[in-house]
Design a protein around this motif. Structure first.
Motif, mmCIF file in Angstrom:
data_model
loop_
_atom_site.group_PDB
_atom_site.id
_atom_site.type_symbol
_atom_site.label_atom_id
_atom_site.label_comp_id
_atom_site.label_asym_id
_atom_site.label_seq_id
_atom_site.Cartn_x
_atom_site.Cartn_y
_atom_site.Cartn_z
ATOM 1 N N LEU A 65 0.836 -1.207 0.000
ATOM 2 C CA LEU A 65 0.000 0.000 0.000
ATOM 3 C C LEU A 65 0.865 1.248 0.000
ATOM 4 C CD1 LEU A 65 -2.795 -1.098 2.474
ATOM 5 C CD2 LEU A 65 -3.175 -0.212 0.173
ATOM 6 N N GLY A 66 1.970 1.192 0.751
ATOM 7 C CA GLY A 66 2.883 2.342 0.783
ATOM 8 C C GLY A 66 3.469 2.636 -0.584
ATOM 9 N N LEU A 67 3.882 1.577 -1.304
ATOM 10 C CA LEU A 67 4.407 1.775 -2.662
ATOM 11 C C LEU A 67 3.341 2.391 -3.556
ATOM 12 C CD1 LEU A 67 6.406 -1.519 -3.301
ATOM 13 C CD2 LEU A 67 7.351 0.789 -3.112
ATOM 14 N N LEU A 68 2.118 1.906 -3.405
ATOM 15 C CA LEU A 68 1.032 2.418 -4.232
ATOM 16 C C LEU A 68 0.774 3.900 -3.954
ATOM 17 C CD1 LEU A 68 -0.741 1.093 -6.359
ATOM 18 C CD2 LEU A 68 -2.495 0.787 -4.624
ATOM 19 N N LEU A 69 1.064 4.316 -2.720
ATOM 20 C CA LEU A 69 0.840 5.720 -2.342
ATOM 21 C C LEU A 69 2.091 6.573 -2.508
ATOM 22 C CD1 LEU A 69 -1.400 5.288 0.830
ATOM 23 C CD2 LEU A 69 -2.094 5.669 -1.537
ATOM 24 N N GLY A 70 3.144 5.992 -3.144
ATOM 25 C CA GLY A 70 4.307 6.815 -3.485
ATOM 26 C C GLY A 70 5.512 6.637 -2.611
ATOM 27 N N ALA A 71 5.541 5.610 -1.749
ATOM 28 C CA ALA A 71 6.713 5.398 -0.900
ATOM 29 C C ALA A 71 7.941 5.097 -1.755
ATOM 30 C CB ALA A 71 6.464 4.259 0.074
ATOM 31 N N ARG A 72 9.098 5.332 -1.180
ATOM 32 C CA ARG A 72 10.353 5.128 -1.906
ATOM 33 C C ARG A 72 10.541 3.656 -2.279
ATOM 34 N NH1 ARG A 72 16.363 7.044 0.218
ATOM 35 N NH2 ARG A 72 17.521 6.390 -1.647
ATOM 36 N N ALA A 73 10.953 3.412 -3.501
ATOM 37 C CA ALA A 73 11.167 2.044 -3.970
ATOM 38 C C ALA A 73 12.450 1.474 -3.379
ATOM 39 C CB ALA A 73 11.247 2.026 -5.494
ATOM 40 N N ASP A 74 12.421 0.176 -3.103
ATOM 41 C CA ASP A 74 13.581 -0.511 -2.554
ATOM 42 C C ASP A 74 13.676 -1.886 -3.218
ATOM 43 O OD1 ASP A 74 15.520 -1.807 -1.071
ATOM 44 O OD2 ASP A 74 14.865 -0.962 0.836
ATOM 45 N N ALA A 75 14.829 -2.157 -3.827
ATOM 46 C CA ALA A 75 14.991 -3.424 -4.538
ATOM 47 C C ALA A 75 14.820 -4.621 -3.612
ATOM 48 C CB ALA A 75 16.367 -3.468 -5.206
ATOM 49 N N SER A 76 15.053 -4.439 -2.297
ATOM 50 C CA SER A 76 14.926 -5.555 -1.363
ATOM 51 C C SER A 76 13.478 -6.024 -1.214
ATOM 52 C CB SER A 76 15.469 -5.153 0.019
ATOM 53 O OG SER A 76 14.685 -4.109 0.584
ATOM 54 N N LEU A 77 12.516 -5.207 -1.690
ATOM 55 C CA LEU A 77 11.112 -5.607 -1.623
ATOM 56 C C LEU A 77 10.755 -6.633 -2.694
ATOM 57 C CD1 LEU A 77 9.441 -2.116 -1.029
ATOM 58 C CD2 LEU A 77 9.695 -3.959 0.634
ATOM 59 N N VAL A 78 11.589 -6.777 -3.715
ATOM 60 C CA VAL A 78 11.301 -7.718 -4.803
ATOM 61 C C VAL A 78 11.601 -9.137 -4.331
ATOM 62 C CG1 VAL A 78 11.824 -8.361 -7.178
ATOM 63 C CG2 VAL A 78 11.875 -5.953 -6.487
ATOM 64 N N ARG A 79 10.667 -10.014 -4.568
ATOM 65 C CA ARG A 79 10.797 -11.412 -4.143
ATOM 66 C C ARG A 79 12.035 -12.042 -4.770
ATOM 67 N NH1 ARG A 79 7.669 -15.385 -1.927
ATOM 68 N NH2 ARG A 79 7.755 -17.483 -2.824
ATOM 69 N N ASN A 80 12.744 -12.854 -3.993
ATOM 70 C CA ASN A 80 13.960 -13.502 -4.474
ATOM 71 C C ASN A 80 13.684 -14.308 -5.741
ATOM 72 O OD1 ASN A 80 15.582 -12.539 -2.432
ATOM 73 N ND2 ASN A 80 15.252 -14.312 -1.089
ATOM 74 N N GLY A 81 14.552 -14.110 -6.742
ATOM 75 C CA GLY A 81 14.426 -14.847 -7.994
ATOM 76 C C GLY A 81 13.516 -14.197 -9.012
ATOM 77 N N GLN A 82 12.879 -13.067 -8.654
ATOM 78 C CA GLN A 82 11.970 -12.386 -9.571
ATOM 79 C C GLN A 82 12.602 -11.097 -10.099
ATOM 80 O OE1 GLN A 82 9.030 -13.884 -10.490
ATOM 81 N NE2 GLN A 82 9.887 -15.556 -9.243
ATOM 82 N N ASP A 83 12.151 -10.691 -11.274
ATOM 83 C CA ASP A 83 12.702 -9.480 -11.896
ATOM 84 C C ASP A 83 12.068 -8.203 -11.367
ATOM 85 O OD1 ASP A 83 14.374 -10.979 -13.513
ATOM 86 O OD2 ASP A 83 12.879 -11.148 -15.112
ATOM 87 N N ARG A 84 10.832 -8.327 -10.890
ATOM 88 C CA ARG A 84 10.141 -7.121 -10.466
ATOM 89 C C ARG A 84 8.994 -7.473 -9.523
ATOM 90 N NH1 ARG A 84 6.533 -5.574 -15.866
ATOM 91 N NH2 ARG A 84 5.443 -7.569 -15.997
ATOM 92 N N ALA A 85 8.579 -6.467 -8.771
ATOM 93 C CA ALA A 85 7.399 -6.571 -7.918
ATOM 94 C C ALA A 85 6.344 -5.614 -8.447
ATOM 95 C CB ALA A 85 7.748 -6.221 -6.478
ATOM 96 N N LEU A 86 5.083 -6.033 -8.375
ATOM 97 C CA LEU A 86 3.979 -5.212 -8.857
ATOM 98 C C LEU A 86 2.949 -5.027 -7.744
ATOM 99 C CD1 LEU A 86 3.280 -6.769 -12.385
ATOM 100 C CD2 LEU A 86 4.410 -4.612 -11.901
ATOM 101 N N VAL A 87 2.472 -3.801 -7.626
ATOM 102 C CA VAL A 87 1.360 -3.525 -6.722
ATOM 103 C C VAL A 87 0.315 -2.763 -7.529
ATOM 104 C CG1 VAL A 87 0.604 -2.462 -4.577
ATOM 105 C CG2 VAL A 87 2.939 -3.337 -4.770
ATOM 106 N N GLN A 88 -0.894 -3.323 -7.565
ATOM 107 C CA GLN A 88 -1.965 -2.688 -8.325
ATOM 108 C C GLN A 88 -3.140 -2.423 -7.402
ATOM 109 O OE1 GLN A 88 -3.726 -5.009 -11.474
ATOM 110 N NE2 GLN A 88 -4.437 -3.212 -12.579
#
Length: 581
Positions: A65-88
């Protein structure tokens, strides 16, 4: 996106002054966000509870929810082994928000449902879209700030800061003069900085003015003309070599028209005359030679003109020491200018043109200073007046807000708590001329002190909730996310927290992450976050709970087990209490 950003800001202002619209998060979808491989939360109005054991992944829901509301992106939030994380997130929005989205180039489904997306790559890069239109993250944050607010544990730390305490009081007081004051203060600061710069540079300007004026006066005294240096250079060469040039010219003239000293010497014109007579006679006898006769006649005319011009040139070539000296003097004057202001007269004249413009600009600085001083004086008076109005509004609102918050604290098992907003005079700044301090005491007879120093963790949590419940009541149609608002409090107080969140959700949407069954029991929707592992990969799953499942989850939250009869009876009693208020 500058123009679109302006449209969004305009829409924000309309939101603040118009009848509140109903906006609601209807779905949250997470992909490859930390321990959450994939989760979909269908959300509705009212109170939604998110529960689960410690470390199960509830934090990832709030982080999403924080990412969706503009929180700072952090690569550590991306699940291990994945290229990207998505929040819709999908939102049901009103007319004003629709116009703001359209200003950004976005579209809405069925005219009312807005889709927002935040993507974070494993390298930490981030993208955001609103209604299918890619926008800067700051634009996404500004837009969704009108739809939802997250209140996390960090809010307790912020609550101890004077800045946050001022924000809370202003959110309640809504001083009408504050927006104009901030605009005028920003202009006043810009003007005073410009004045300081101009006044500090006064000595440098005076020196530059003297240099420019001296240069322009020096150039004006010489009065150079465009191309004059080239013409004088050519004339100087002719004057210096006059005798040699005249001898050459006379040789050419004699060859063309004959020598006055040797009348028998051949000449070009004489020979052409012979040829002309012959061709004219030829053309009389043979019409085919007419063109030849015409051409020799034309040549004769041309050579005659040339001979006259050469004779004139030779006649003008007279050694003139006085003129030669005058040319040398003039070239010396021009050389003085070209040493200082340009490589040739053309560059000197260009320098003079630039210097004239710069001099006008510098001469106008004093007028500019005077105008800026006048404008600063007007703004200074307006700021003092507005600051006084803002201060009165804050002082009037401080008592009301403290009274309402204290009533909430009484319900939260703090009947003797005293909460006050102390508004005292301070140097004028970007937010007015007040120093605002939130003082607190939990016990009768104690002298109130600064909230951050006096309140315990549990007390601070309840103060925060009390203020947020009072303030949130002024923002119907909003989505509030509370992350462990019940930290540090017990069961009886938990019931009161649940009641207040339920009451708050009556006019909007509330999502709460909680460890207390007493809070979760009041939820209209209940999701449990559970962690599983295959020995190599850990995954968190989000599951909606039915009535019986809710009772088991509440029992687990209270006793650690969701299967005991006593725990289930207690959980069902809690649900009954929550339903009856």
């Amino acid at each position: 996106h500058d123009e679109a950003g302006a449209e969004v800001q305009a829409a924000d202002r309309r939101l603040a002054t118009s009848t509140p619209e109903v906006n609601m998060l209807t779905e949250l979808r997470l992909n490859s966000l930390g321990v959450v491989a994939e989760a979909v939360l269908p959300l509705g109005p009212g109170l939604t509870a998110l529960t689960g054991e410690t470390g199960a992944g509830k934090t990832m829901i709030v982080a999403g929810l924080g990412l969706l509301l503009g929180a700072r992106a952090d690569a550590s939030l991306v699940r291990n082994g994945q290229d990207r994380a998505l929040v819709q997130g999908r939102w049901e929005v009103g007319e004003i928000m629709v116009k703001a989205v359209e200003a950004l180039g976005g579209d809405l489904d069925d005219g009312v449902e807005l889709s927002t997306l935040r993507q974070v790559s494993s390298q930490g890069r981030s993208r955001a879209t609103v209604g299918g239109a890619q926008v800067p993250v700051s634009t996404l944050a500004g837009l969704l700030a009108e739809l939802a607010t997250i209140h996390g544990q960090s809010e307790q730390v912020r609550l101890s800061s004077p800045e946050r305490q001022r924000e809370l009081l202003d959110a309640f007081a809504a001083p009408a003069a504050l927006e104009d004051y901030r605009r005028d203060f920003a202009e006043y600061r810009r003007i005073t900085e410009e004045l300081a710069r101009l006044e500090a540079e006064a000595m440098n300007r005076a020196r530059e003015i003297d240099v420019l004026r001296f240069g322009l006066e020096e150039i004006a005294a010489v009065n150079p003309q465009e191309g004059e240096d080239e013409a004088l250079a050519a004339e100087a060469v002719r004057l210096a070599d006059a005798d040699d040039l005249k001898a050459l010219a006379m040789t050419a003239r004699n060859a063309l028209s004959g020598s006055e000293e040797d009348l028998d010497a051949p000449s070009v014109l004489g020979l052409v005359g012979v040829a002309r007579k012959a061709l004219e006679t030829l053309s009389e006898r043979d019409p085919g030679a007419t063109e030849l006769a015409r051409r020799i006649t034309e040549t004769n005319y041309l050579l005659t003109d040339l001979a006259q011009d050469v004779a004139g040139y030779a006649a003008d070539l007279v050694a003139d020491p006085l003129r030669q000296e005058a040319v040398a003097d003039r070239r010396g004057q021009l050389a003085t200018l070209t040493r200082k202001y340009g490589n040739d007269v053309a560059e000197v004249l260009e320098w003079a043109e630039r210097a004239t413009g710069r001099l006008a600009e510098l001469d106008g600085a004093d007028d500019q200073i005077e105008e800026l001083r006048k404008r600063a004086a007007v703004l200074d008076e307006a700021l003092d007046s507005a600051a006084a109005r803002i201060s009165r509004a804050r002082k009037e609102a401080a008592g009301r807000l403290a009274k309402l918050a204290s009533a909430e604290l009484t319900a939260l098992a703090m009947p003797h708590a005293r909460l006050e907003f102390a508004v005292t005079k301070a140097p004028r700044g970007p937010h007015g001329a007040d120093r605002i301090e939130l003082v607190f005491t939990a016990n009768p007879g104690s002298v109130p002190g600064p909230l951050g120093k006096i309140a315990s963790g549990g007390e601070l949590s309840r103060v925060r909730l009390a203020l947020e419940v009072v303030l949130a009541g002024q923002s119907p149609g909003h989505t509030f996310v509370f992350d462990e608002v019940d930290a540090g409090v017990g069961g009886a107080v938990g019931l009161e927290i649940g009641r207040r969140l339920k009451r708050l959700a009556a006019d909007g949407q509330v999502i709460v992450v909680t460890h207390l069954a007493q809070v979760a029991a009041f939820a209209d929707q209940h999701f449990v976050i559970a962690k599983s592992s295959d020995g190599q990969v850990t995954t968190s799953d989000v599951t909606p709970l039915g009535e019986e499942e809710r009772a088991a989850e509440l029992a687990r939250m209270m006793s650690g087990s969701g299967e005991s009869d006593a725990g289930l009876r207690h959980a069902k009693e809690l649900l009954t209490i929550a339903r009856t208020g």
